[in-house]
Enzyme design. Sequence first.
Site, PDB file in Angstrom:
ATOM      1  N   ASP A  12       0.873  -1.170   0.000  1.00  0.00           N
ATOM      2  CA  ASP A  12       0.000   0.000   0.000  1.00  0.00           C
ATOM      3  C   ASP A  12       0.918   1.231   0.000  1.00  0.00           C
ATOM      4  O   ASP A  12       2.146   1.103  -0.161  1.00  0.00           O
ATOM      5  CB  ASP A  12      -0.993  -0.036   1.179  1.00  0.00           C
ATOM      6  CG  ASP A  12      -0.331   0.166   2.541  1.00  0.00           C
ATOM      7  OD1 ASP A  12       0.917   0.248   2.607  1.00  0.00           O
ATOM      8  OD2 ASP A  12      -1.062   0.224   3.550  1.00  0.00           O
ATOM      9  N   CYS A  69       3.115  -3.265   4.028  1.00  0.00           N
ATOM     10  CA  CYS A  69       2.296  -2.104   4.396  1.00  0.00           C
ATOM     11  C   CYS A  69       3.034  -1.384   5.519  1.00  0.00           C
ATOM     12  O   CYS A  69       4.250  -1.560   5.664  1.00  0.00           O
ATOM     13  CB  CYS A  69       0.862  -2.497   4.746  1.00  0.00           C
ATOM     14  SG  CYS A  69       0.652  -3.618   6.140  1.00  0.00           S
ATOM     15  N   THR A  71       2.746  -1.549   8.970  1.00  0.00           N
ATOM     16  CA  THR A  71       3.181  -2.485  10.017  1.00  0.00           C
ATOM     17  C   THR A  71       3.335  -3.918   9.512  1.00  0.00           C
ATOM     18  O   THR A  71       3.941  -4.747  10.193  1.00  0.00           O
ATOM     19  CB  THR A  71       2.118  -2.541  11.134  1.00  0.00           C
ATOM     20  OG1 THR A  71       0.885  -2.952  10.532  1.00  0.00           O
ATOM     21  CG2 THR A  71       1.947  -1.190  11.819  1.00  0.00           C
ATOM     22  N   HIS A 102      10.172 -23.972   8.948  1.00  0.00           N
ATOM     23  CA  HIS A 102       9.115 -24.638   9.726  1.00  0.00           C
ATOM     24  C   HIS A 102       7.725 -24.491   9.106  1.00  0.00           C
ATOM     25  O   HIS A 102       6.905 -25.395   9.233  1.00  0.00           O
ATOM     26  CB  HIS A 102       9.057 -24.067  11.148  1.00  0.00           C
ATOM     27  CG  HIS A 102      10.251 -24.435  11.981  1.00  0.00           C
ATOM     28  ND1 HIS A 102      10.231 -24.416  13.350  1.00  0.00           N
ATOM     29  CD2 HIS A 102      11.508 -24.823  11.636  1.00  0.00           C
ATOM     30  CE1 HIS A 102      11.411 -24.782  13.826  1.00  0.00           C
ATOM     31  NE2 HIS A 102      12.213 -25.023  12.797  1.00  0.00           N
ATOM     32  N   HIS A 137       7.247 -30.869  10.346  1.00  0.00           N
ATOM     33  CA  HIS A 137       6.602 -29.601   9.987  1.00  0.00           C
ATOM     34  C   HIS A 137       5.526 -29.805   8.925  1.00  0.00           C
ATOM     35  O   HIS A 137       4.527 -29.101   8.905  1.00  0.00           O
ATOM     36  CB  HIS A 137       7.645 -28.587   9.519  1.00  0.00           C
ATOM     37  CG  HIS A 137       8.709 -28.330  10.543  1.00  0.00           C
ATOM     38  ND1 HIS A 137       8.423 -27.780  11.766  1.00  0.00           N
ATOM     39  CD2 HIS A 137      10.037 -28.599  10.539  1.00  0.00           C
ATOM     40  CE1 HIS A 137       9.536 -27.701  12.477  1.00  0.00           C
ATOM     41  NE2 HIS A 137      10.532 -28.190  11.759  1.00  0.00           N
TER      42      HIS A 137
HETATM   43  C1  RB5 Z   1      -1.859   2.672   6.612  1.00  0.00           C
HETATM   44  O1  RB5 Z   1      -1.896   3.868   7.326  1.00  0.00           O
HETATM   45  C2  RB5 Z   1      -1.628   1.514   7.567  1.00  0.00           C
HETATM   46  O2  RB5 Z   1      -2.722   1.349   8.396  1.00  0.00           O
HETATM   47  C3  RB5 Z   1      -1.339   0.251   6.791  1.00  0.00           C
HETATM   48  O3  RB5 Z   1      -0.248   0.438   5.965  1.00  0.00           O
HETATM   49  C4  RB5 Z   1      -1.003  -0.975   7.631  1.00  0.00           C
HETATM   50  O4  RB5 Z   1      -0.009  -0.701   8.548  1.00  0.00           O
HETATM   51  C5  RB5 Z   1      -2.144  -1.692   8.189  1.00  0.00           C
HETATM   52  O5  RB5 Z   1      -2.016  -2.751   8.823  1.00  0.00           O
END
Ligand code: RB5
Length: 161
Positions: A12, A69, A71, A102, A137
Amino acid sequence: MKFKTKIAIASDHAGFGLKNRILRYLAEKKVEAVDFGTDGRDSVDYPDYAIEVAESVSKGKIDRGILICGTGIGMSITANKFSGVRAALCHNTATAEASRRHNDANILVLGERVLDEETAVQIVGIWLETDFEAGRHQRRLDKIRAIEKDQQAAGRSSEGC
Ligand code: RB5
């Protein structure tokens, strides 16, 4: 690099910078990549991009994928909805290696806001090079597959209720 399969990749807006860095790394290592976007920092919704990669892997069109993304959490949640997808959110080389040995992870998920670029590139390198150990596994992965099949059957039998 011994890795020969094509990689599907997407991010994203929050993962766009790291996606570009990883695309450069894959090109240097002569690993073919199919880029499903996004193509800038304009705000988008991560599920729309996770779908492209997760569907390709789930349908067997491409063996492995990378999703990024902010996180890594949203991409992981979305990708793991797809049958046959084993998406692993990794924060260091140890988890990346274990996810292959694994869990036979077929999608690597990274968070641009929680990783420095150099660590992320190292994670990708280890993840691409490490083979699945199978053995005990495989038995565990078979159990995950059985859960997926049960869920699909339960979905079918509740249709029309
Ligand atoms: C975008 O702001 C953020 O929420 C997205 O990139 C991600 O971290 C969501 O899990």
